[in-house]
Write a protein that holds these residues in place. Structure first.
Motif, PDB file in Angstrom:
ATOM      1  N   SER A  65       3.301  -5.054   1.957  1.00 52.26           N
ATOM      2  CA  SER A  65       3.426  -5.455   3.367  1.00 52.26           C
ATOM      3  C   SER A  65       4.881  -5.708   3.727  1.00 52.26           C
ATOM      4  CB  SER A  65       2.645  -6.754   3.626  1.00 52.26           C
ATOM      5  OG  SER A  65       1.292  -6.526   3.516  1.00 52.26           O
ATOM      6  N   VAL A  66       5.591  -6.422   2.824  1.00 47.10           N
ATOM      7  CA  VAL A  66       6.985  -6.763   3.114  1.00 47.10           C
ATOM      8  C   VAL A  66       7.886  -5.525   3.064  1.00 47.10           C
ATOM      9  CG1 VAL A  66       8.926  -8.217   2.363  1.00 47.10           C
ATOM     10  CG2 VAL A  66       6.632  -9.144   2.333  1.00 47.10           C
ATOM     11  N   SER A  67       7.398  -4.445   2.488  1.00 51.02           N
ATOM     12  CA  SER A  67       8.154  -3.180   2.507  1.00 51.02           C
ATOM     13  C   SER A  67       7.845  -2.385   3.768  1.00 51.02           C
ATOM     14  CB  SER A  67       7.790  -2.328   1.289  1.00 51.02           C
ATOM     15  OG  SER A  67       8.092  -3.015   0.118  1.00 51.02           O
ATOM     16  N   GLY A  68       6.975  -2.927   4.606  1.00 46.52           N
ATOM     17  CA  GLY A  68       6.650  -2.249   5.860  1.00 46.52           C
ATOM     18  C   GLY A  68       5.622  -1.141   5.714  1.00 46.52           C
ATOM     19  N   LEU A  69       4.956  -1.067   4.550  1.00 49.92           N
ATOM     20  CA  LEU A  69       3.937  -0.022   4.373  1.00 49.92           C
ATOM     21  C   LEU A  69       2.717  -0.334   5.250  1.00 49.92           C
ATOM     22  CD1 LEU A  69       3.954   0.636   0.500  1.00 49.92           C
ATOM     23  CD2 LEU A  69       5.068   1.933   2.293  1.00 49.92           C
ATOM     24  N   PRO A  70       2.046   0.698   5.758  1.00 47.78           N
ATOM     25  CA  PRO A  70       0.850   0.459   6.593  1.00 47.78           C
ATOM     26  C   PRO A  70      -0.340   0.058   5.707  1.00 47.78           C
ATOM     27  CG  PRO A  70       1.257   2.805   6.353  1.00 47.78           C
ATOM     28  CD  PRO A  70       2.345   2.133   5.602  1.00 47.78           C
ATOM     29  N   LEU A  83       2.076   0.642  -5.223  1.00 43.55           N
ATOM     30  CA  LEU A  83       2.616  -0.657  -4.798  1.00 43.55           C
ATOM     31  C   LEU A  83       1.510  -1.536  -4.202  1.00 43.55           C
ATOM     32  CD1 LEU A  83       5.016  -2.508  -4.537  1.00 43.55           C
ATOM     33  CD2 LEU A  83       5.674  -1.377  -2.435  1.00 43.55           C
ATOM     34  N   GLU A 103       2.685   4.819  -2.733  1.00 48.29           N
ATOM     35  CA  GLU A 103       2.265   3.742  -1.826  1.00 48.29           C
ATOM     36  C   GLU A 103       1.023   3.036  -2.392  1.00 48.29           C
ATOM     37  OE1 GLU A 103       3.100   6.792  -0.760  1.00 48.29           O
ATOM     38  OE2 GLU A 103       4.897   6.370   0.431  1.00 48.29           O
ATOM     39  N   ASP A 110       1.222  -8.018  -1.196  1.00 47.62           N
ATOM     40  CA  ASP A 110       2.204  -8.695  -0.339  1.00 47.62           C
ATOM     41  C   ASP A 110       3.525  -7.931  -0.309  1.00 47.62           C
ATOM     42  OD1 ASP A 110       0.466 -10.630   0.383  1.00 47.62           O
ATOM     43  OD2 ASP A 110       1.430 -12.270  -0.704  1.00 47.62           O
ATOM     44  N   ALA A 111       3.938  -7.448  -1.492  1.00 47.34           N
ATOM     45  CA  ALA A 111       5.202  -6.695  -1.550  1.00 47.34           C
ATOM     46  C   ALA A 111       5.084  -5.406  -0.739  1.00 47.34           C
ATOM     47  CB  ALA A 111       5.560  -6.379  -2.995  1.00 47.34           C
TER      48      ALA A 111
END
Lengths: 267, 249
Positions: A163-168, A154, A151, A160-161
């Motif tokens: 965030s778009v993967s839904g990571l906190p 990334l 995590e 941004d990627a």
């Protein structure tokens, strides 16, 4: 040479070896996210905490640690308030830390020699309690970085990627900043607050020149930091120098050698 | 695409009365649009028209001033199924000096909220190998991404976006800074994927000729300085087959 076998040197060596793991392990994420200056900022704030510790009789490293963690929250808060000027938060907190430190220095007279060891590092000051704190921080850093390694990768590669993967993303950012505060506040007793950010950044700067993959650059940064810490402590012990200076100068020499070596290598 | 996971013509993105302002300046005003399954939506606009702003709102990176965006029927702020969405960022979004191999970057497409903390499994390593093979970049898997050409880098990011077999692929100016020949090759690749793999695409671009060539000459909708061009994959398949016939004759 006898000094190298003394209790205080062995403690400094043990502490240094642990910091040689944690500093580049966190430094790699700071450097790659272009947040190297956060290390310097937190180091300055830590010194304010240490000075307050001396003034009030509270465990100085503990006070420094609390100040550093509080400052890391303040940096995150300010970064949100000044989204387009993120570096402003670093400048504000750094100057606030220096101001507080100088205030506490002037309020408490007669402990300047102790404070000097926090500014430039010392092999004489690490006691058993400090070693336990460094050990606990090392465990915390290694566990969190191992758990969130992919995590953090990334997040550092492309926020941004992440965030778009839904990571906190907010939580991960906060974790990195808190870990940075912990590492810095424990490292300053050996390396000194003025030089601690070098231990976070220079091993990473060298590994960036030599590594192809992210994993190898993390491992190489730790190896380089360990070489510098052990070498720097031994030199400091033998010639009675400030270890912060010897460690950082050794790192700079390694960086220069790498740059020269890279230039000599065919492209 | 996951078999049987979508109803026919499911609404992939629903934009409802969306507005966005930078201070006093209104960039997007009262926009309504629905992207359906298998659509290819091209969003065209000059610099500063608000197309990247719109895309950032769609993927939840930026909150709207007013209105709502739903992904797969779920408001974007509550959306959790991020693995259904592949995202290809602008080429300049990453640091070219970052020490990461092609394999590490492609694998990062699997790092999402549902895989938090978990280690990468053997099955996921195989998924990565498959994505590398589909994009024909398996030979450069161990190379540092920053050392690749612009065209190769785009294939790496496309492989990363496709590793989860997403239902919806979002591309933000994917061909900026790439030479014309490589751009054409990249467009051919994604058009082929749209026509034959029935994925839904949303692409932000400044390259009006390339978009018009594939999605038709008339925009289906306009909002301020942003124009929307759209094509459904049935039409796309006809178009690709027609082109093939011409080539064979």
């Amino acid at each position: 040479m006898e000094i190298l076998f003394s209790d205080f040197f062995q403690r400094a060596l043990a502490g240094g070896l642990l910091i040689g793991i944690t500093a580049p392990l966190i430094g790699v994420f700071l450097v790659l996210r272009r947040l190297s200056m956060i290390g310097d900022t937190l180091a300055h704030v830590t010194i304010a905490g240490v000075a307050l510790g001396f003034l009030t009789g509270f465990y100085p490293l503990g006070a420094g640690l609390i100040f550093a963690v509080a400052a890391s929250f303040a940096i995150e808060k300010l970064r949100k308030a000044y989204k387009s000027y993120a570096e402003l938060s670093i400048a504000i907190i750094m100057s606030g830390g220096v101001a507080l430190a100088s205030l506490f220095f002037t309020l408490g007279k007669g402990y300047n020699a102790d404070v000097m060891s926090y500014l430039f590092g010392s092999i004489y000051t690490l006691d058993n309690m400090d070693l336990i704190v460094v050990g606990l921080v090392t465990i915390a850093v290694v566990v969190v970085v191992t758990l969130f390694f992919k995590e953090f990768f990334l997040l550092s590669f492309e926020e941004d990627a992440a965030s778009v993967s839904g990571l906190p993303v907010k939580l991960l950012n906060m974790l990195i900043t808190i870990l940075t505060a912990l590492v810095i506040s424990t490292a300053i007793k050996i390396v000194g607050s003025l030089l601690v950010s070098a231990l976070l950044t220079i091993p990473v700067a060298i590994s960036l020149l030599l590594s192809r993959s992210f994993k190898s650059s993390v491992i190489l940064s730790v190896i380089i930091a360990e070489i510098a810490v052990v070498g720097g402590l031994v030199v400091a012990g033998i010639w009675n120098l400030a270890p912060g200076a010897t460690i950082v100068l050794l790192l700079i020499a390694l960086l220069a050698l790498t740059l020269i070596g890279k230039k000599g290598l065919p492209a | 695409m996951k078999p049987g996971s979508l109803d026919c013509h499911q609404h992939m993105i629903e934009i409802e009365d969306l507005s966005f302002s930078y201070g006093e300046q209104k960039v997007i005003s009262g926009l309504n649009y629905t992207v359906k399954e298998r659509d290819f939506l091209g969003i065209i606009g000059s610099n500063g028209a608000g197309k990247t702003t719109l895309l950032k709102m769609i993927v939840g990176l930026l909150p709207a001033s007013s209105g709502e965006i739903r992904l797969f029927g779920e408001p974007v702020r509550k959306f959790k199924d991020w693995e259904r969405l592949g995202y290809v960022p602008q080429k300049n979004a990453f640091n070219p000096l970052f020490p990461a191999t092609v394999r590490e970057v492609v694998l990062s497409g699997l790092y999402n909220n549902k895989n938090l903390i978990r280690r990468v499994s053997k099955a996921q390593q195989q998924q990565c190998d498959d994505a590398l093979e589909v994009m024909r970049i398996q030979d450069i898997a161990e190379k540092r991404v920053g050392q690749l050409s612009g065209g190769q880098q785009q294939r790496v990011f496309l492989a990363r976006a496709l590793i989860n077999h997403p239902d919806l692929l979002i591309l933000d100016e994917p061909t900026v800074g790439i030479d014309a020949e490589t751009q054409a090759g990249f467009f051919d690749l994604i058009m082929h994927m749209h026509a034959h793999h029935h994925m839904t695409f949303l692409m932000v671009s400044h390259d009006i000729d390339m978009i018009k060539n594939y999605l038709g000459h008339e925009p289906v909708q306009s909002n301020g300085k942003i124009n929307f061009y759209c094509r459904h994959s049935h039409e796309a398949q006809d178009c690709v087959e027609e082109n093939l016939q011409h080539t064979l004759v």
